[in-house]
Design an enzyme around this catalytic site. Structure first.
Site, PDB file in Angstrom:
ATOM      1  N   LYS A  44       0.815  -1.210   0.000  1.00 59.22           N
ATOM      2  CA  LYS A  44       0.000   0.000   0.000  1.00 59.22           C
ATOM      3  C   LYS A  44       0.852   1.264   0.000  1.00 59.22           C
ATOM      4  O   LYS A  44       0.366   2.350  -0.259  1.00 59.22           O
ATOM      5  CB  LYS A  44      -0.883   0.041   1.281  1.00 59.22           C
ATOM      6  CG  LYS A  44      -1.756  -1.148   1.499  1.00 59.22           C
ATOM      7  CD  LYS A  44      -2.432  -1.040   2.902  1.00 59.22           C
ATOM      8  CE  LYS A  44      -3.017  -2.353   3.285  1.00 59.22           C
ATOM      9  NZ  LYS A  44      -3.395  -2.387   4.709  1.00 59.22           N
ATOM     10  N   GLY A  45       2.112   1.112   0.337  1.00 63.25           N
ATOM     11  CA  GLY A  45       2.961   2.279   0.583  1.00 63.25           C
ATOM     12  C   GLY A  45       3.063   3.280  -0.561  1.00 63.25           C
ATOM     13  O   GLY A  45       3.308   4.465  -0.343  1.00 63.25           O
ATOM     14  N   GLU A 100       7.150   2.362  -6.609  1.00 57.54           N
ATOM     15  CA  GLU A 100       7.320   1.914  -5.214  1.00 57.54           C
ATOM     16  C   GLU A 100       7.614   3.106  -4.314  1.00 57.54           C
ATOM     17  O   GLU A 100       8.236   4.075  -4.734  1.00 57.54           O
ATOM     18  CB  GLU A 100       8.512   0.954  -5.123  1.00 57.54           C
ATOM     19  CG  GLU A 100       8.153  -0.488  -4.928  1.00 57.54           C
ATOM     20  CD  GLU A 100       7.527  -0.839  -3.585  1.00 57.54           C
ATOM     21  OE1 GLU A 100       6.912   0.031  -2.943  1.00 57.54           O
ATOM     22  OE2 GLU A 100       7.634  -1.996  -3.194  1.00 57.54           O
ATOM     23  N   ASP A 101       7.203   3.004  -3.066  1.00 53.69           N
ATOM     24  CA  ASP A 101       7.508   4.088  -2.130  1.00 53.69           C
ATOM     25  C   ASP A 101       8.959   4.044  -1.667  1.00 53.69           C
ATOM     26  O   ASP A 101       9.612   5.071  -1.573  1.00 53.69           O
ATOM     27  CB  ASP A 101       6.555   4.052  -0.919  1.00 53.69           C
ATOM     28  CG  ASP A 101       6.553   2.718  -0.188  1.00 53.69           C
ATOM     29  OD1 ASP A 101       6.837   1.682  -0.826  1.00 53.69           O
ATOM     30  OD2 ASP A 101       6.277   2.696   1.020  1.00 53.69           O
ATOM     31  N   ASP A 104      14.575  -0.749   0.143  1.00 55.19           N
ATOM     32  CA  ASP A 104      15.294  -0.924   1.399  1.00 55.19           C
ATOM     33  C   ASP A 104      16.357  -2.011   1.165  1.00 55.19           C
ATOM     34  O   ASP A 104      17.406  -1.733   0.593  1.00 55.19           O
ATOM     35  CB  ASP A 104      14.241  -1.309   2.442  1.00 55.19           C
ATOM     36  CG  ASP A 104      14.723  -1.232   3.870  1.00 55.19           C
ATOM     37  OD1 ASP A 104      15.926  -1.303   4.090  1.00 55.19           O
ATOM     38  OD2 ASP A 104      13.889  -1.126   4.780  1.00 55.19           O
ATOM     39  N   LYS A 132      16.932   3.783   0.400  1.00 59.94           N
ATOM     40  CA  LYS A 132      17.805   3.630   1.578  1.00 59.94           C
ATOM     41  C   LYS A 132      19.002   2.804   1.139  1.00 59.94           C
ATOM     42  O   LYS A 132      19.033   1.581   1.298  1.00 59.94           O
ATOM     43  CB  LYS A 132      17.062   2.876   2.687  1.00 59.94           C
ATOM     44  CG  LYS A 132      16.285   3.743   3.639  1.00 59.94           C
ATOM     45  CD  LYS A 132      15.796   2.892   4.808  1.00 59.94           C
ATOM     46  CE  LYS A 132      14.892   3.677   5.725  1.00 59.94           C
ATOM     47  NZ  LYS A 132      14.362   2.857   6.830  1.00 59.94           N
ATOM     48  N   PHE A 153      13.538   5.769  10.465  1.00 64.74           N
ATOM     49  CA  PHE A 153      12.183   5.209  10.411  1.00 64.74           C
ATOM     50  C   PHE A 153      11.255   6.287   9.852  1.00 64.74           C
ATOM     51  O   PHE A 153      10.863   7.203  10.562  1.00 64.74           O
ATOM     52  CB  PHE A 153      11.722   4.776  11.800  1.00 64.74           C
ATOM     53  CG  PHE A 153      10.596   3.776  11.757  1.00 64.74           C
ATOM     54  CD1 PHE A 153       9.494   3.967  10.939  1.00 64.74           C
ATOM     55  CD2 PHE A 153      10.657   2.617  12.516  1.00 64.74           C
ATOM     56  CE1 PHE A 153       8.460   3.049  10.877  1.00 64.74           C
ATOM     57  CE2 PHE A 153       9.624   1.682  12.471  1.00 64.74           C
ATOM     58  CZ  PHE A 153       8.528   1.903  11.643  1.00 64.74           C
ATOM     59  N   ASP A 160       3.889   3.777   6.449  1.00 64.94           N
ATOM     60  CA  ASP A 160       3.221   3.565   7.736  1.00 64.94           C
ATOM     61  C   ASP A 160       4.145   3.054   8.828  1.00 64.94           C
ATOM     62  O   ASP A 160       5.260   2.595   8.564  1.00 64.94           O
ATOM     63  CB  ASP A 160       2.106   2.522   7.566  1.00 64.94           C
ATOM     64  CG  ASP A 160       2.658   1.100   7.445  1.00 64.94           C
ATOM     65  OD1 ASP A 160       3.624   0.897   6.671  1.00 64.94           O
ATOM     66  OD2 ASP A 160       2.157   0.193   8.134  1.00 64.94           O
ATOM     67  N   ARG A 166      -0.094   6.893   7.243  1.00 65.64           N
ATOM     68  CA  ARG A 166       0.032   6.901   5.780  1.00 65.64           C
ATOM     69  C   ARG A 166      -0.518   8.200   5.176  1.00 65.64           C
ATOM     70  O   ARG A 166      -0.109   8.619   4.102  1.00 65.64           O
ATOM     71  CB  ARG A 166      -0.724   5.711   5.156  1.00 65.64           C
ATOM     72  CG  ARG A 166      -0.112   4.351   5.439  1.00 65.64           C
ATOM     73  CD  ARG A 166      -0.724   3.309   4.501  1.00 65.64           C
ATOM     74  NE  ARG A 166      -0.515   1.930   4.942  1.00 65.64           N
ATOM     75  CZ  ARG A 166       0.548   1.185   4.621  1.00 65.64           C
ATOM     76  NH1 ARG A 166       1.504   1.677   3.890  1.00 65.64           N
ATOM     77  NH2 ARG A 166       0.636  -0.058   5.047  1.00 65.64           N
TER      78      ARG A 166
HETATM   79  C1  PRP Z   1       7.722  -1.873   2.003  1.00 64.69           C
HETATM   80  C2  PRP Z   1       7.873  -1.085   0.720  1.00 64.69           C
HETATM   81  C3  PRP Z   1       8.482  -2.083  -0.216  1.00 64.69           C
HETATM   82  C4  PRP Z   1       9.335  -2.942   0.702  1.00 64.69           C
HETATM   83  C5  PRP Z   1      10.755  -2.477   0.615  1.00 64.69           C
HETATM   84  O1  PRP Z   1       6.518  -2.558   1.968  1.00 64.69           O
HETATM   85  O2  PRP Z   1       6.653  -0.604   0.245  1.00 64.69           O
HETATM   86  O3  PRP Z   1       7.493  -2.873  -0.852  1.00 64.69           O
HETATM   87  O4  PRP Z   1       8.838  -2.762   2.034  1.00 64.69           O
HETATM   88  O5  PRP Z   1      11.598  -3.290   1.372  1.00 64.69           O
HETATM   89  P1  PRP Z   1      12.696  -4.229   0.724  1.00 64.69           P
HETATM   90  O6  PRP Z   1      13.487  -3.418  -0.269  1.00 64.69           O
HETATM   91  O7  PRP Z   1      13.527  -4.635   1.930  1.00 64.69           O
HETATM   92  O8  PRP Z   1      12.021  -5.396   0.099  1.00 64.69           O
HETATM   93  P2  PRP Z   1       5.762  -3.122   3.243  1.00 64.69           P
HETATM   94  O9  PRP Z   1       6.005  -4.606   3.320  1.00 64.69           O
HETATM   95  O10 PRP Z   1       6.118  -2.317   4.454  1.00 64.69           O
HETATM   96  O11 PRP Z   1       4.223  -2.940   2.869  1.00 64.69           O
HETATM   97  P3  PRP Z   1       3.350  -1.604   2.627  1.00 64.69           P
HETATM   98  O12 PRP Z   1       3.812  -1.008   1.317  1.00 64.69           O
HETATM   99  O13 PRP Z   1       1.948  -2.119   2.546  1.00 64.69           O
HETATM  100  O14 PRP Z   1       3.557  -0.655   3.792  1.00 64.69           O
END
Ligand code: PRP
Length: 181
Positions: A44-45, A100-101, A104, A132, A153, A160, A166
């Site tokens: 959802k991000g 993508e938001d 990581d 990041k 964070f 979120d 959000r």
């Molecule tokens: C977050 C973000 C990416 C992922 C990045 O999603 O939106 O999809 O983590 O992390 P990575 O590079 O280590 O894979 P999250 O699982 O928090 O779900 P959300 O978007 O619903 O908040």
């Protein structure tokens, strides 16, 4: 708007987000001129970034969404992505833009890109709001990224903590006391 009391400080203001998202969208717009890409938002991000980004695109676009789980992104990663909601459209032969938001560890986008190419996408372009870099474990980089950030964070503008925050219109840093209690 006043800052949410759970925020340590604002990292990226509404103005900064607005102008950088517009700038990145215009770059993408030029590159995809004359094409008809499928723009895939990862729930959802990405929702707020996605809706601001697509409104600056002038080429015809089709919208679609996926929800995936990044569980398993640790040291013992299975390399498999858990798909919670799949695309409605067939990606075979399509130019796909993933929105993508945040990137990581890179687990989600590395696996997602591989999956879409496996399904026959003609091209997969990755657009991220936040990067990041120091957290990267997988060999993947966004093609377009709005902001490189430190390992903080971050919440707001779609991101979120425990499904909260959000809807904040800026990117803030969450107070440690909120997630350490
Ligand atoms: C977050 C973000 C990416 C992922 C990045 O999603 O939106 O999809 O983590 O992390 P990575 O590079 O280590 O894979 P999250 O699982 O928090 O779900 P959300 O978007 O619903 O908040």
């Amino acid at each position: 708007m006043t800052m949410h009391p759970d925020c340590e400080r604002i990292m990226l203001s509404e103005d900064q987000l607005r102008s950088r998202v517009k700038e990145i969208a215009h770059e993408v717009d030029k590159v995809f001129k004359g094409k008809r890409p499928l723009v895939v938002g990862i729930l959802k991000g990405s929702i707020i970034f996605y809706s601001d980004f697509i409104r600056h695109l002038s080429m015809p676009v089709e919208l679609d969404f996926m929800a995936v789980s990044s569980y398993g992104s640790g040291a013992v990663s299975s390399g498999k992505l858990k798909i919670k909601k799949d695309l409605d459209r067939d990606v075979n032969g399509r130019d796909v833009i993933i929105v993508e938001d945040i990137i990581d560890s890179g687990f989600t986008l590395a696996n997602l890109k591989a999956l879409l190419l496996e399904r026959g996408a003609a091209s997969v372009t990755i657009v991220t709001l936040l990067n990041k870099l120091e957290r990267r474990e997988h060999d993947i980089a966004p093609d377009y990224n709005c902001f490189d950030i430190e390992n903080e964070f971050v919440i707001g503008y779609g991101l979120d903590y425990d499904e909260q925050y959000r809807n904040l219109p800026y990117i803030g840093i969450l107070k440690r006391s909120v997630y350490e209690k």
